[in-house]
Design a protein around this motif. Structure first.
Motif, short mmCIF file in Angstrom:
data_model
loop_
_atom_site.label_atom_id
_atom_site.label_comp_id
_atom_site.label_asym_id
_atom_site.label_seq_id
_atom_site.Cartn_x
_atom_site.Cartn_y
_atom_site.Cartn_z
N ARG A 24 -8.27 -9.43 0.39
CA ARG A 24 -8.41 -7.99 0.16
C ARG A 24 -8.88 -7.29 1.42
O ARG A 24 -9.77 -7.76 2.10
CB ARG A 24 -9.41 -7.74 -0.97
CG ARG A 24 -9.64 -6.27 -1.27
CD ARG A 24 -10.83 -6.07 -2.18
NE ARG A 24 -12.07 -6.49 -1.59
CZ ARG A 24 -12.78 -5.77 -0.71
NH1 ARG A 24 -12.34 -4.60 -0.29
NH2 ARG A 24 -13.92 -6.23 -0.23
N ASP A 40 -9.89 -3.32 1.84
CA ASP A 40 -10.03 -2.09 1.07
C ASP A 40 -9.34 -2.30 -0.28
O ASP A 40 -9.69 -3.23 -0.98
CB ASP A 40 -9.47 -0.88 1.85
CG ASP A 40 -10.27 -0.63 3.12
OD1 ASP A 40 -11.50 -0.73 3.08
OD2 ASP A 40 -9.64 -0.35 4.16
N LYS A 44 -5.94 -2.77 -0.58
CA LYS A 44 -4.70 -3.53 -0.39
C LYS A 44 -4.95 -5.02 -0.55
O LYS A 44 -6.04 -5.51 -0.25
CB LYS A 44 -4.10 -3.29 1.00
CG LYS A 44 -3.38 -1.99 1.14
CD LYS A 44 -2.64 -1.94 2.46
CE LYS A 44 -1.84 -0.67 2.58
NZ LYS A 44 -1.04 -0.67 3.82
N TYR A 65 -3.58 -5.58 -11.44
CA TYR A 65 -3.25 -4.86 -10.20
C TYR A 65 -1.74 -4.66 -10.15
O TYR A 65 -1.00 -5.63 -10.07
CB TYR A 65 -3.73 -5.70 -9.02
CG TYR A 65 -3.60 -5.09 -7.65
CD1 TYR A 65 -4.69 -4.56 -7.00
CD2 TYR A 65 -2.38 -5.10 -6.97
CE1 TYR A 65 -4.59 -4.04 -5.73
CE2 TYR A 65 -2.27 -4.57 -5.70
CZ TYR A 65 -3.38 -4.05 -5.08
OH TYR A 65 -3.29 -3.53 -3.81
N GLY A 91 1.24 -3.10 -7.96
CA GLY A 91 1.40 -2.66 -6.59
C GLY A 91 2.84 -2.71 -6.11
O GLY A 91 3.74 -3.18 -6.80
N LYS A 92 3.01 -2.21 -4.92
CA LYS A 92 4.30 -2.23 -4.24
C LYS A 92 4.15 -3.11 -3.00
O LYS A 92 3.31 -2.84 -2.14
CB LYS A 92 4.72 -0.81 -3.85
CG LYS A 92 6.11 -0.74 -3.28
CD LYS A 92 6.54 0.70 -3.05
CE LYS A 92 7.97 0.75 -2.56
NZ LYS A 92 8.40 2.14 -2.30
N ASN A 135 5.56 -8.19 5.71
CA ASN A 135 5.02 -7.84 7.01
C ASN A 135 5.06 -9.07 7.89
O ASN A 135 4.48 -10.10 7.55
CB ASN A 135 3.58 -7.32 6.85
CG ASN A 135 3.00 -6.76 8.12
OD1 ASN A 135 3.25 -7.28 9.21
ND2 ASN A 135 2.21 -5.73 7.99
N GLU A 161 2.28 -7.61 1.99
CA GLU A 161 1.27 -6.56 2.03
C GLU A 161 1.48 -5.70 0.79
O GLU A 161 2.54 -5.09 0.62
CB GLU A 161 1.45 -5.72 3.30
CG GLU A 161 0.46 -4.62 3.45
CD GLU A 161 0.60 -3.89 4.78
OE1 GLU A 161 0.04 -2.79 4.87
OE2 GLU A 161 1.26 -4.40 5.71
N ILE A 162 0.48 -5.70 -0.09
CA ILE A 162 0.65 -5.07 -1.39
C ILE A 162 -0.25 -3.83 -1.49
O ILE A 162 -1.48 -3.94 -1.41
CB ILE A 162 0.35 -6.07 -2.52
CG1 ILE A 162 1.20 -7.32 -2.31
CG2 ILE A 162 0.62 -5.44 -3.88
CD1 ILE A 162 0.63 -8.56 -2.92
N THR A 163 0.38 -2.70 -1.66
CA THR A 163 -0.32 -1.43 -1.78
C THR A 163 -0.46 -1.10 -3.27
O THR A 163 0.53 -1.14 -4.00
CB THR A 163 0.47 -0.32 -1.06
OG1 THR A 163 0.64 -0.70 0.30
CG2 THR A 163 -0.24 1.02 -1.15
N PRO A 164 -1.66 -0.78 -3.71
CA PRO A 164 -1.84 -0.55 -5.15
C PRO A 164 -1.19 0.73 -5.65
O PRO A 164 -1.13 1.74 -4.94
CB PRO A 164 -3.36 -0.48 -5.31
CG PRO A 164 -3.85 0.01 -3.99
CD PRO A 164 -2.91 -0.58 -2.97
N LEU A 182 -3.42 5.39 -8.34
CA LEU A 182 -3.34 5.70 -6.91
C LEU A 182 -2.03 6.37 -6.56
O LEU A 182 -1.09 6.33 -7.25
CB LEU A 182 -3.52 4.42 -6.11
CG LEU A 182 -4.86 3.76 -6.42
CD1 LEU A 182 -4.81 2.29 -6.16
CD2 LEU A 182 -5.93 4.41 -5.62
#
Length: 135
Positions: free
Chosen positions: A34, A36, A38, A77, A79-80, A84, A114-117, A135
């Motif tokens: 983790r 932050d 992400k 969770y 995410g998208k 990377n 890399e997973i953005t919530p 989010l």
């Protein structure tokens, strides 16, 4: 709420990650780091999950359940994910455990998801309703 999410993730780095394969869910266990909000996880370009993420980047991850029963906190969770392959991130996340699959951080098959919530939910906290973080 973010501090609870961060503690669960930091204490329970292994969880299930679901993707979509031929319009059906496909889950596997993964190890997450983790930063932050992400999440990051290592994988190979030669895996089904890499193909699945390219076709549909949305994923669902479960982390934190300890098997104690009612009251065990865990995170849902959504995410998208993006693949990377930057040398900086690959070097930052490299550890000796990855030597089981890759020939070092420069291995061209080694990439990082890399997973953005999109949505984070904290579930089963004793005496509390699930908390959703959109989010």
């Amino acid at each position: 709420m973010q501090d609870i999410f961060e503690k669960i993730i930091d204490d329970s780095a292994v969880g299930t990650m679901a993707t979509v394969k031929q319009n059906k869910p496909h889950s596997r266990y993964m190890t997450f780091i983790r930063k932050d909000l992400k999440l990051f996880t290592a994988t190979s370009l030669e895996t089904h999950k890499a193909e699945e993420i390219k076709a549909n980047p949305y994923t669902h991850i479960l982390l934190g359940y300890e098997g104690e029963g009612f009251g065990d906190k865990y995170v849902e969770y959504e995410g998208k994910a993006a693949i990377n392959s930057t040398a900086e991130l690959k070097n930052e996340l490299w550890n000796s455990y990855l030597e089981n699959w890759f020939n070092g951080p420069d291995d061209p098959d080694y990439v990082v998801l890399e997973i953005t919530p999109v949505r984070i939910r904290i579930m089963n906290k004793t005496g509390a309703e699930p908390k959703t973080f959109e989010l």
